[in-house]
Enzyme design. Structure first.
Site, PDB file in Angstrom:
ATOM      1  CB  SER A   1      -0.906   0.031   1.237  1.00 21.87           C
ATOM      2  OG  SER A   1      -1.778  -1.065   1.258  1.00 21.87           O
ATOM      3  CD  GLN A   2      -0.602   6.916  -1.951  1.00 21.63           C
ATOM      4  OE1 GLN A   2      -1.530   6.417  -2.594  1.00 21.63           O
ATOM      5  NE2 GLN A   2      -0.424   8.202  -1.829  1.00 21.63           N
TER       6      GLN A   2
END
Ligand code: SAH
Length: 215
Positions: A64-65
């Site tokens: 994930s970012q």
């Protein structure tokens, strides 16, 4: 596996960027400053590790970012020794952030290869978490109830089995919606049969799928 001065410097910049984007929880920022995200990715990708973007990992999945990890972790309101269940181990980065914050982490992944790899990464960094290969839709009732449940894959609706594994006062964080975009949703269990919902912006995750993949 080792950290480096270069990577530490990049993390400081990333933390500054996350502050600018509105993340203010100092414990979450400290964890992001501490956990070497590049070691959760292929070694060739150091240049990408501290850019605020999601990135491909094994089995067609993504890490994930950092901003997304920060938002979800803030919404969880983690206290030391909280029991947290994560659905979607992926690279193990989110699990490491939670372990760094002192949580007791249980994490489930449906891809066997990711389950094995993430476990290896966290162990080599000295983090402790309980890893499970399985379908997160089932949760882990035998280890619950949990103070918090974090789902790092997109679902159409909140899995009721998971809500039943929350403590009263506990919070479940889930991106809800179809494949294009999801709404980050917090469900707080306010009583045995009462739940309060709130919405926290749009995000994009890979889908939460049923069953397991032995590869
Ligand atoms: N938290 C991860 C991000 C993972 S991406 C990280 O920090 O890197 C989402 C992950 O959820 C993928 O690895 C995907 O395989 C997993 N996933 C999707 N549906 C699942 C399910 N039903 N049970 C367990 N894991 C699931």
């Amino acid at each position: 596996m080792t950290d480096s001065f270069e990577a530490k410097g990049k993390r400081k910049k990333l933390v500054a960027e996350l502050r600018q984007k509105g993340i203010s929880d100092e414990e979450v920022l400290r964890a992001i400053d501490t956990v070497p995200r590049h070691l959760f990715m292929d070694p060739a990708f150091l240049v990408h590790a501290y850019v605020d973007k999601a990135f491909p990992i094994t089995s067609g999945q993504t890490i994930s970012q950092p901003y997304t990890v920060a938002v979800q972790t803030c919404l969880l309101r983690v206290n030391k020794r909280d029991k947290i269940l994560e659905i979607g181990t992926g690279s193990g980065y989110q699990a490491a952030i939670l372990a760094e914050m002192g949580a007791k982490v249980y994490t489930i992944e449906r891809f066997r290869e990711l389950f094995i790899k993430a476990q290896r990464t966290l162990t080599s960094l000295g983090y402790t978490a309980d890893f499970f290969y399985g379908d997160g839709y089932e949760g882990k009732p035998q280890y619950g109830p949990f103070d918090g449940i974090i789902i790092t894959a997109a679902a159409q609706e909140v899995p009721q089995t998971l809500l039943q594994q929350l403590k009263i006062g506990g919070r479940l964080i889930i991106p809800l919606g179809n494949s294009g975009s999801q709404v980050m949703t917090v469900v707080e269990r306010t009583g045995p049969n009462s739940f309060e919902y709130s919405s926290h912006g749009s995000f994009v995750f890979v889908p939460m799928l049923k069953g397991t993949v032995n590869g």
